[in-house]
Scaffold this motif. Sequence first.
Motif, PDB file in Angstrom:
ATOM      1  N   MET A   1       0.741  -1.235   0.180  1.00 53.77           N
ATOM      2  CA  MET A   1       0.063   0.068  -0.068  1.00 53.77           C
ATOM      3  C   MET A   1       1.029   1.057   0.021  1.00 53.77           C
ATOM      4  O   MET A   1       2.029   1.226   0.797  1.00 53.77           O
ATOM      5  N   ILE A   2       0.474   2.138  -0.689  1.00 54.16           N
ATOM      6  CA  ILE A   2       1.234   3.512  -0.813  1.00 54.16           C
ATOM      7  C   ILE A   2       0.922   4.410   0.522  1.00 54.16           C
ATOM      8  O   ILE A   2      -0.284   4.579   0.418  1.00 54.16           O
ATOM      9  N   PRO A   3       1.901   4.935   1.246  1.00 51.19           N
ATOM     10  CA  PRO A   3       1.517   5.777   2.552  1.00 51.19           C
ATOM     11  C   PRO A   3       0.796   7.301   1.867  1.00 51.19           C
ATOM     12  O   PRO A   3       1.059   7.485   0.846  1.00 51.19           O
ATOM     13  N   ASN A   4       0.080   7.697   2.703  1.00 46.36           N
ATOM     14  CA  ASN A   4      -0.511   9.034   2.747  1.00 46.36           C
ATOM     15  C   ASN A   4      -1.638   9.033   1.680  1.00 46.36           C
ATOM     16  O   ASN A   4      -2.241   9.849   1.199  1.00 46.36           O
ATOM     17  N   LEU A   5      -2.128   7.634   1.292  1.00 44.48           N
ATOM     18  CA  LEU A   5      -3.371   7.652   0.507  1.00 44.48           C
ATOM     19  C   LEU A   5      -4.584   6.904   1.226  1.00 44.48           C
ATOM     20  O   LEU A   5      -4.301   6.133   2.063  1.00 44.48           O
ATOM     21  N   PRO A   6      -5.706   7.853   1.000  1.00 51.37           N
ATOM     22  CA  PRO A   6      -6.916   7.281   1.825  1.00 51.37           C
ATOM     23  C   PRO A   6      -7.149   5.715   1.526  1.00 51.37           C
ATOM     24  O   PRO A   6      -6.931   5.198   0.339  1.00 51.37           O
ATOM     25  N   ASP A   7      -7.617   5.134   2.268  1.00 51.75           N
ATOM     26  CA  ASP A   7      -7.963   3.722   2.235  1.00 51.75           C
ATOM     27  C   ASP A   7      -9.469   3.670   1.694  1.00 51.75           C
ATOM     28  O   ASP A   7     -10.112   4.234   2.259  1.00 51.75           O
ATOM     29  N   TYR A   8      -9.726   3.280   0.417  1.00 50.91           N
ATOM     30  CA  TYR A   8     -11.135   3.011   0.024  1.00 50.91           C
ATOM     31  C   TYR A   8     -11.524   1.809  -0.242  1.00 50.91           C
ATOM     32  O   TYR A   8     -10.434   0.810  -0.216  1.00 50.91           O
ATOM     33  N   LYS A   9     -12.823   1.477  -0.238  1.00 48.73           N
ATOM     34  CA  LYS A   9     -13.313   0.161  -0.574  1.00 48.73           C
ATOM     35  C   LYS A   9     -14.189   0.151  -1.704  1.00 48.73           C
ATOM     36  O   LYS A   9     -15.110   1.267  -1.742  1.00 48.73           O
ATOM     37  N   ILE A  10     -14.294  -0.594  -2.446  1.00 44.51           N
ATOM     38  CA  ILE A  10     -15.262  -0.749  -3.611  1.00 44.51           C
ATOM     39  C   ILE A  10     -16.200  -1.978  -3.279  1.00 44.51           C
ATOM     40  O   ILE A  10     -15.750  -3.070  -3.058  1.00 44.51           O
ATOM     41  N   ILE A  11     -17.557  -1.477  -3.218  1.00 41.52           N
ATOM     42  CA  ILE A  11     -18.555  -2.674  -3.221  1.00 41.52           C
ATOM     43  C   ILE A  11     -19.541  -2.678  -4.378  1.00 41.52           C
ATOM     44  O   ILE A  11     -19.732  -1.666  -4.723  1.00 41.52           O
ATOM     45  N   LYS A  12     -19.988  -3.688  -4.561  1.00 39.70           N
ATOM     46  CA  LYS A  12     -21.151  -4.006  -5.642  1.00 39.70           C
ATOM     47  C   LYS A  12     -22.144  -4.352  -5.123  1.00 39.70           C
ATOM     48  O   LYS A  12     -22.103  -5.705  -4.598  1.00 39.70           O
ATOM     49  N   VAL A  13     -23.537  -3.720  -5.408  1.00 32.13           N
ATOM     50  CA  VAL A  13     -24.802  -4.283  -4.812  1.00 32.13           C
ATOM     51  C   VAL A  13     -25.677  -4.415  -6.037  1.00 32.13           C
ATOM     52  O   VAL A  13     -25.705  -3.628  -6.864  1.00 32.13           O
ATOM     53  N   SER A  14     -26.775  -5.144  -5.919  1.00 32.19           N
ATOM     54  CA  SER A  14     -27.831  -5.414  -6.764  1.00 32.19           C
ATOM     55  C   SER A  14     -28.698  -3.846  -6.982  1.00 32.19           C
ATOM     56  O   SER A  14     -28.883  -3.283  -5.877  1.00 32.19           O
ATOM     57  N   SER A  15     -28.758  -3.651  -8.280  1.00 30.73           N
ATOM     58  CA  SER A  15     -29.781  -2.134  -8.268  1.00 30.73           C
ATOM     59  C   SER A  15     -31.139  -2.687  -8.107  1.00 30.73           C
ATOM     60  O   SER A  15     -31.892  -1.665  -8.125  1.00 30.73           O
ATOM     61  N   ARG A  16     -31.522  -3.755  -8.498  1.00 26.50           N
ATOM     62  CA  ARG A  16     -32.951  -4.265  -8.093  1.00 26.50           C
ATOM     63  C   ARG A  16     -33.436  -4.271  -6.762  1.00 26.50           C
ATOM     64  O   ARG A  16     -34.501  -4.309  -6.747  1.00 26.50           O
ATOM     65  N   ASN A  17     -32.728  -4.195  -5.808  1.00 30.34           N
ATOM     66  CA  ASN A  17     -32.971  -4.489  -4.387  1.00 30.34           C
ATOM     67  C   ASN A  17     -32.885  -3.051  -3.880  1.00 30.34           C
ATOM     68  O   ASN A  17     -32.122  -2.223  -4.117  1.00 30.34           O
ATOM     69  N   PRO A  18     -33.804  -2.667  -2.643  1.00 32.22           N
ATOM     70  CA  PRO A  18     -33.556  -1.531  -2.185  1.00 32.22           C
ATOM     71  C   PRO A  18     -32.105  -1.333  -1.453  1.00 32.22           C
ATOM     72  O   PRO A  18     -31.453  -2.457  -0.790  1.00 32.22           O
ATOM     73  N   ILE A  19     -31.445   0.039  -1.569  1.00 36.42           N
ATOM     74  CA  ILE A  19     -30.170  -0.062  -0.969  1.00 36.42           C
ATOM     75  C   ILE A  19     -29.988   0.239   0.537  1.00 36.42           C
ATOM     76  O   ILE A  19     -29.356  -0.279   1.310  1.00 36.42           O
ATOM     77  N   GLY A  20     -31.119   0.709   0.899  1.00 38.92           N
ATOM     78  CA  GLY A  20     -31.477   0.769   2.285  1.00 38.92           C
ATOM     79  C   GLY A  20     -30.640   1.724   2.951  1.00 38.92           C
ATOM     80  O   GLY A  20     -30.336   1.518   4.289  1.00 38.92           O
ATOM     81  N   ILE A  21     -30.010   2.962   2.492  1.00 38.65           N
ATOM     82  CA  ILE A  21     -29.120   3.891   3.284  1.00 38.65           C
ATOM     83  C   ILE A  21     -29.760   5.276   3.104  1.00 38.65           C
ATOM     84  O   ILE A  21     -30.796   5.558   2.367  1.00 38.65           O
ATOM     85  N   HIS A  22     -29.518   6.256   4.126  1.00 36.91           N
ATOM     86  CA  HIS A  22     -29.978   7.290   4.251  1.00 36.91           C
ATOM     87  C   HIS A  22     -28.466   8.344   4.087  1.00 36.91           C
ATOM     88  O   HIS A  22     -27.697   7.683   4.876  1.00 36.91           O
TER      89      HIS A  22
END
Length: 106
Positions: A1-22
């Motif tokens: 990992m390269i230092p001083n870069l933010p840790d990010y994550k990529i997630i993939k969810v179905s667009s057919r179901n409610p995502i359920g977030i505010h």
Amino acid sequence: MIPNLPDYKIIKVSSRNPIGIHLKTTYTTPKSSFFNFFSEENTNAQQYPIVSKIDENTEAYIQGLRIGHKIIKLNGHTLEYKDIKTILSDFTYEKKTTDFLTLTIL
């Protein structure tokens, strides 16, 4: 990992179901004028929308999305400095036109 870069994550969810977030954001569409090009920027504006509530029974939660996470991209499109109406419009469009939503989160 390269230092001083933010840790990010990529997630993939179905667009057919409610995502359920505010989401919350303090950014609003700037009111600009030709005459105030020296005006101060709002330094209190959030750069990205933040998850303020999430249903624990959703695919997004199971894949690791939590309260306090910043969603920085939706299907590769940045959500940086977008107002809540634009973010809602982006999510609605992507849900209608794709089978999956790919969220890049911090």
